[in-house]
Design an enzyme around this catalytic site. Structure first.
Site, mmCIF file in Angstrom:
data_model
loop_
_atom_site.group_PDB
_atom_site.id
_atom_site.type_symbol
_atom_site.label_atom_id
_atom_site.label_comp_id
_atom_site.label_asym_id
_atom_site.label_seq_id
_atom_site.Cartn_x
_atom_site.Cartn_y
_atom_site.Cartn_z
ATOM 1 N N ASP A 189 -58.591 8.131 62.400
ATOM 2 C CA ASP A 189 -59.886 8.146 63.077
ATOM 3 C C ASP A 189 -59.675 8.445 64.558
ATOM 4 O O ASP A 189 -58.551 8.358 65.070
ATOM 5 C CB ASP A 189 -60.573 6.785 62.909
ATOM 6 C CG ASP A 189 -62.087 6.864 63.031
ATOM 7 O OD1 ASP A 189 -62.600 7.907 63.492
ATOM 8 O OD2 ASP A 189 -62.766 5.878 62.677
ATOM 9 N N GLU B 82 -66.353 2.037 60.279
ATOM 10 C CA GLU B 82 -65.014 2.392 60.747
ATOM 11 C C GLU B 82 -64.112 1.169 60.819
ATOM 12 O O GLU B 82 -62.938 1.220 60.442
ATOM 13 C CB GLU B 82 -65.118 3.064 62.121
ATOM 14 C CG GLU B 82 -65.714 4.464 62.071
ATOM 15 C CD GLU B 82 -66.006 5.035 63.450
ATOM 16 O OE1 GLU B 82 -66.061 6.264 63.561
ATOM 17 O OE2 GLU B 82 -66.174 4.244 64.404
#
Length: 262
Positions: free
Chosen positions: A89, A111
């Site tokens: 990420d 996330e």
């Protein structure tokens, strides 16, 4: 073509390309959200098409899920796969301890859940994302819509006792209506300028009624890959205590890289 990219996009691209070396066939991979993560998804898609890379991707947003499917990456939910080998990420900021601020794209909750359900989190970023102290980038705090103004007031009151330089908060908007996350929540952006104790702030914020999660990622990131426009990448492994410099070829343009969505 990679040779036609702006300097900042070249930096994002080389970091994303190098991060894909952490992915092998058979892995369950968390797929991040944002412009840098979109490059990573495209790089993985290229490997799926060219090499037959066999992975299961767990996206952190509906935007990432749509992109992954378009590129031929098998997509599943976290509930289906249970645990991940690696999550890759981007980040809005990172410090020398690899603590992060994330959530500029509005997906911090997913996330964080995906990253903490992974054996390893690899962050990809350009050099501008590194800071001496977190906080220049507004800190996202996801809140339930009910009573959000009360939650905002409680947050601002709490910030008085925190080691921060600013205490203003704003409701994130989408044109003239509140921005809505994939979970149906609002986002309050905290304009703190500098966060002296990120760990303490994260713990305190999550105790406030109405707060779902905040964008501080503390002791979650294992590796940061910093990309530069000339193709240089720096790999920082917090667990191994190592820093390595490498060079990525940015001249082998591929048609798949028409440019990621922001």
């Amino acid at each position: 073509m990679t040779t036609e990219l702006s300097p900042i996009d070249r930096a994002k691209f080389v970091a994303a390309r190098r991060s894909c070396d952490y992915v092998e066939s058979g892995m369950r991979v968390g797929l991040g959200t944002g412009s840098t993560a979109a490059w990573m998804v495209r790089c993985l898609g290229e490997r799926v098409q060219a090499e037959g890379l066999d992975i299961i991707g767990v996206p952190t947003s509906s935007r990432t899920a749509d992109l992954a499917r378009q590129l031929g990456i098998r997509v599943a939910s976290l509930d289906e796969v249970k645990w991940l080998d690696v999550t890759i990420d981007g980040a809005d900021e990172f410090d020398s301890n690899l603590n992060l601020i994330k959530g500029g794209g509005g997906a911090a909750l997913q996330e964080k859940i995906v990253a903490t359900a992974s054996d390893r989190m690899v962050v990809i970023a350009d050099a501008a994302k590194e800071v001496r102290a977190l906080g220049a980038f507004p800190l996202p705090v996801e809140t339930v819509p009910f009573g959000w103004q009360t939650t905002q007031a409680l947050i601002e009151e709490t910030l008085v006792n925190m080691d921060v330089m600013g205490r203003e908060s704003t409701l994130r908007m989408n044109d003239d209506v509140p921005f809505i996350t994939d979970e149906g929540n609002y986002v309050l952006d905290l304009h703190l300028n500098r966060i002296g104790n990120p760990r303490q702030l994260s713990l305190v914020l999550n105790q406030i009624p109405g707060v779902v999660e905040n964008g501080l990622f503390i002791d979650i990131c294992d590796v940061v890959i910093v990309g530069h426009s000339d193709g240089a990448v720096e790999l920082r492994d917090i667990n191994a205590g190592t820093v390595a410099d490498e060079q990525i070829d940015i001249l082998d343009g591929d048609n798949i890289f028409a440019g990621p969505e922001a």
